[in-house]
Write a protein that holds these residues in place. Structure first.
Motif, mmCIF file in Angstrom:
data_model
loop_
_atom_site.group_PDB
_atom_site.id
_atom_site.type_symbol
_atom_site.label_atom_id
_atom_site.label_comp_id
_atom_site.label_asym_id
_atom_site.label_seq_id
_atom_site.Cartn_x
_atom_site.Cartn_y
_atom_site.Cartn_z
ATOM 1 N N ASP A 137 0.834 -1.203 0.000
ATOM 2 C CA ASP A 137 0.000 0.000 0.000
ATOM 3 C C ASP A 137 0.872 1.257 0.000
ATOM 4 O O ASP A 137 0.597 2.222 -0.730
ATOM 5 N N ALA A 138 1.931 1.251 0.818
ATOM 6 C CA ALA A 138 2.830 2.411 0.865
ATOM 7 C C ALA A 138 3.564 2.585 -0.460
ATOM 8 O O ALA A 138 3.750 3.723 -0.932
ATOM 9 N N ALA A 139 3.966 1.479 -1.063
ATOM 10 C CA ALA A 139 4.671 1.561 -2.340
ATOM 11 C C ALA A 139 3.758 2.126 -3.432
ATOM 12 O O ALA A 139 4.193 2.935 -4.265
ATOM 13 N N ASP A 140 2.494 1.714 -3.426
ATOM 14 C CA ASP A 140 1.541 2.247 -4.404
ATOM 15 C C ASP A 140 1.340 3.747 -4.202
ATOM 16 O O ASP A 140 1.275 4.515 -5.171
ATOM 17 N N ARG A 141 1.257 4.145 -2.956
ATOM 18 C CA ARG A 141 1.014 5.556 -2.656
ATOM 19 C C ARG A 141 2.208 6.422 -3.051
ATOM 20 O O ARG A 141 2.036 7.531 -3.579
ATOM 21 N N ASP A 142 3.412 5.924 -2.819
ATOM 22 C CA ASP A 142 4.614 6.733 -3.064
ATOM 23 C C ASP A 142 5.283 6.397 -4.397
ATOM 24 O O ASP A 142 6.363 6.937 -4.688
ATOM 25 N N ARG A 143 4.657 5.479 -5.160
ATOM 26 C CA ARG A 143 5.228 5.065 -6.445
ATOM 27 C C ARG A 143 6.655 4.543 -6.283
ATOM 28 O O ARG A 143 7.580 4.909 -7.012
#
Length: 709
Positions: A303-309
């Motif tokens: 989820d964090a990776a998706d949010r921060d690309r």
């Protein structure tokens, strides 16, 4: 007048039959003086229920004047709700008059002129005056007496309640409606560290360690609590938090509504629950997160990776040859090594990276917050230097290597299960490439994996539809030159896939759990075929069959061997089971017992592919081995008469010294045959004599090498 329960015999104004008194005496001053002198309210009532005489105390008690009270019937002095019943009881009393002492009437009520009621006691005395029947009623207002009794009772009950509250081990705190503490018991003092006088006057929120819900005016919303027990936290006077189970119930005492808070310390419960949660989410040996916690962490990381690309890297690390350490040095050494590896991994990763243990010798490292396209090879190289250095455990220096598979999110999988699966596939590619290396997942690996799955399904069908067959490679005696035995080799010709090589489908059978079924079929079919072959040749033949680790561990394997021997009719000594070095090394603890049982049956034990594994000649003395097969890779090094094949020489000498027979496989040339004969090798097999051929062809090959046309 009558009580609330309408007891019989309490009516006033019933005539009786005592000594006669002249009628004129009712108005005599002497009678009036006697009645007036009584400290109680006195009423004289005639047979019709009319009040004919009342003293001053009666007038005061009932609130009537002298003339007013004499205009009343006795029912007028009884509350309305009792009048009808009182009238009936008065009439009954007329028929059965009796003297009634004070207090016998129990809970009685009288009605004053102003409409108020009073609790009274009544004494009744039937009299006759001038031939006429009257009842003289003595009435005492006991309101104040009852109030005093109730007050005393309340005091006694309050003392009892306080005694009970003081002895209860639970913390009990009473507050007013706004949440201000009005009292607390000794258990509350002990739990919170405050004296009672220090607690009284404080807001309940002053002892809370968490934010309690509030109304708009800022007062705590205790009234929203329904009385059910809930976990809460208080703050001790010294500052530490005390977890409690708390129940809040409303308290309504007179005009002072409030709340009762009952609580008890649940520190041990919380600690036990935390321990249980930790055990459920962490590996017991290394204290690292387990698979369940790892998956939860990966979900959050994705989820964090998706949010921060950004991207997430997952490495699956499998310690090479870990089972060898366990079996040769003991599980305590292996466990200690895993603990050291875990500690090194934790000290090597960044603070926000994650290290987990999946079980056995598999670890997972998760790198978060990575720039897309980041080069991780340098970091992994540093990992192998820092973590996979030799480890000293209880005086043993252990060389540690690992096969590592890597996968990236989101490129290689969009959920934890997919990423772990793909890293696992890459790790097995690293193992297949020789271990001690790293492989990053490539989607082409899925094709290989899917091919294995497809091949596994086809093999299962092949076993059911008799698509498998056997060929036999002859084994010759170098001294006499004749065929003395055969090795059974399985072949698969699929209608859909064509000819499938053994080195392709045998591993699939191992991984797919079909090797026991396949090995059992080979054993039974080969035994039956050898019986037919030796009948045609007119001489006995030995039969060699390969055994997998799974077969060796199977509880039914020994029974299958004895059943096959009995069903075919061959002698036990004619059967040879071929084991690899890996089986002996990996299963040292159990394999000796199994091999001893085979020896008791009479079966010959052969060590196959000797010299290409990771053991030494020294361990041969630990196992009941009858024959050694020199691996073809060493035989192929013999290219001329001048070749110095030191390993071949050493194997032959060592085996003979231990009383074992030596077989060389992969013999293809006359030079190789001559070299082996000169060194004393006992038997040979290979393409120089025959490839694997169907059973009928074995008879022809055997006759040809025996010089029989």
């Amino acid at each position: 007048m009558r009580d609330a329960r309408c007891q019989d015999g309490e009516a006033m104004g019933s005539p009786v039959e005592p000594a006669a008194v002249p009628r004129a005496a009712v108005g005599d001053d002497a009678l009036r003086l006697v009645v007036e002198a009584s400290p109680s309210a006195m009423l004289l009532v005639d047979g019709a229920g009319r009040v004919v005489l009342a003293n001053t105390e009666a007038e005061r008690s009932f609130g009537y004047g002298p003339d007013e009270i004499l205009q009343l019937r006795v029912e007028d002095l009884v509350p309305t709700r009792f009048r009808r019943h009182h009238d009936l009881e008065r009439q009954e009393y007329v028929a059965h008059p009796s003297r009634r002492a004070m207090g016998v009437g129990r809970e009685l009520f009288a009605l004053r002129k102003d409409g108020t009621e009073m609790r009274v006691e009544i004494g009744l005395n039937p009299i006759t005056i001038g031939g006429e029947r009257f009842v003289l009623a003595s009435v005492i207002d006991i309101t104040e007496r009852l109030r005093g009794q109730e007050a005393e009772k309340a005091v006694r009950e309050d003392v009892l309640r306080r005694s009970i509250l003081d002895s209860i081990p639970f913390c009990i705190i009473a507050t007013d409606s706004a949440g201000r503490i009005v009292t607390a018991n000794p258990a509350a003092e002990s739990l919170l560290g405050y004296a009672q006088e220090e607690l009284v006057g404080r807001w309940i929120t002053e002892i809370d360690a968490a934010e309690r819900a509030r109304y708009a005016d800022g007062t705590p919303a205790l009234s929203r609590v329904d009385g059910d027990e809930a976990e809460w936290t208080y703050r001790h006077r010294e500052g530490h938090v005390v977890p409690v189970a708390e129940a809040v119930v409303p308290m309504d005492v007179g005009d002072e509504p409030g709340f009762i808070l009952v609580a008890y310390d649940i520190t041990h419960r919380i600690e036990a629950r935390d321990r249980a949660e930790h055990l459920a989410t962490h590996d017991s040996l290394t204290n690292l997160p387990n698979r369940g916690l790892l998956v939860r962490h990966l979900d959050a990381a994705f989820d964090a990776a998706d949010r921060d690309r950004r991207q997430v890297a997952l490495l699956l690390l499998d310690v090479d040859h870990f089972k060898r350490i366990n079996d040769s040095l003991g599980h305590h050494i292996g466990d200690e090594m895993l603990v050291v590896v875990a500690e090194r991994l934790l000290s090597w990763v960044r603070q926000y990276d994650v290290v987990a243990r999946l079980g056995g010798d598999e670890f997972v490292i998760v790198f978060e917050d990575l720039d897309p396209g980041v080069d991780l090879d340098r970091r992994i190289a540093d990992l192998t230097r820092a973590v996979l250095a030799p480890i000293v455990v209880h005086g043993y220096e252990l060389a540690v290597t690992a096969s590592i598979g890597g996968a990236l999110y989101p490129a290689d999988g969009d959920d934890p299960a997919a990423l772990l699966k793909h890293a696992d596939i890459a790790m097995y590619q690293a193992k297949a490439a020789g271990r001690n290396g790293v492989r990053w997942f490539e989607h082409g690996m899925l094709d290989d994996n899917n091919d294995k799955l497809s091949l596994s399904a086809a093999l299962r069908q092949a076993l059911e539809h008799d698509e498998l067959s056997l060929v036999f490679q002859p084994q010759l005696d170098l001294g006499g030159g004749g065929v003395v035995g055969v090795e059974a080799l399985v072949r698969w010709s699929s209608p859909r896939l064509g000819s499938v090589a053994p080195d392709r489908f045998i591993p699939v059978a191992e991984d797919g759990g079909m090797i026991i079924q396949l090995g059992g079929w080979v054993l039974r079919s080969a035994c039956a075929a050898v019986v037919q072959m030796q009948a045609e040749l007119g001489q006995p033949l030995r039969l060699a069959v390969n055994v997998s680790p799974r077969q060796l561990r199977s509880a039914t394997w020994l029974a299958e061997i004895t059943d096959a021997i009995e069903a075919s009719g061959i002698e036990p000594k004619q059967l040879e089971v071929e084991l690899t070095e890996g089986i002996l090394i990996e299963d040292h603890g159990d394999v000796v017992a199994v091999l001893d049982a085979l020896r008791e049956v009479g079966v010959t034990i052969v060590l196959d592919d000797f010299g290409c594994g990771y053991s030494s000649l020294a361990y041969l003395t630990k196992f009941p081995i009858d024959k050694i097969k020199i691996d073809r890779s060493f035989v192929q090094e013999i290219t001329s008469a001048d070749t110095d094949a030191a390993i071949v020489d050493a194997i032959i000498v060592m085996a003979h010294a231990l009383g074992m027979t030596v077989v060389a496989e992969g013999v293809e040339t006359e030079v190789q045959e001559r070299y082996l004969r000169e060194r004393g090798c006992d038997e040979v097999q290979g393409y120089r004599y025959s490839p694997g051929v169907p059973a009928p062809e074995v008879v022809r090959v055997a006759r040809a090498w025996a010089g029989v046309s």
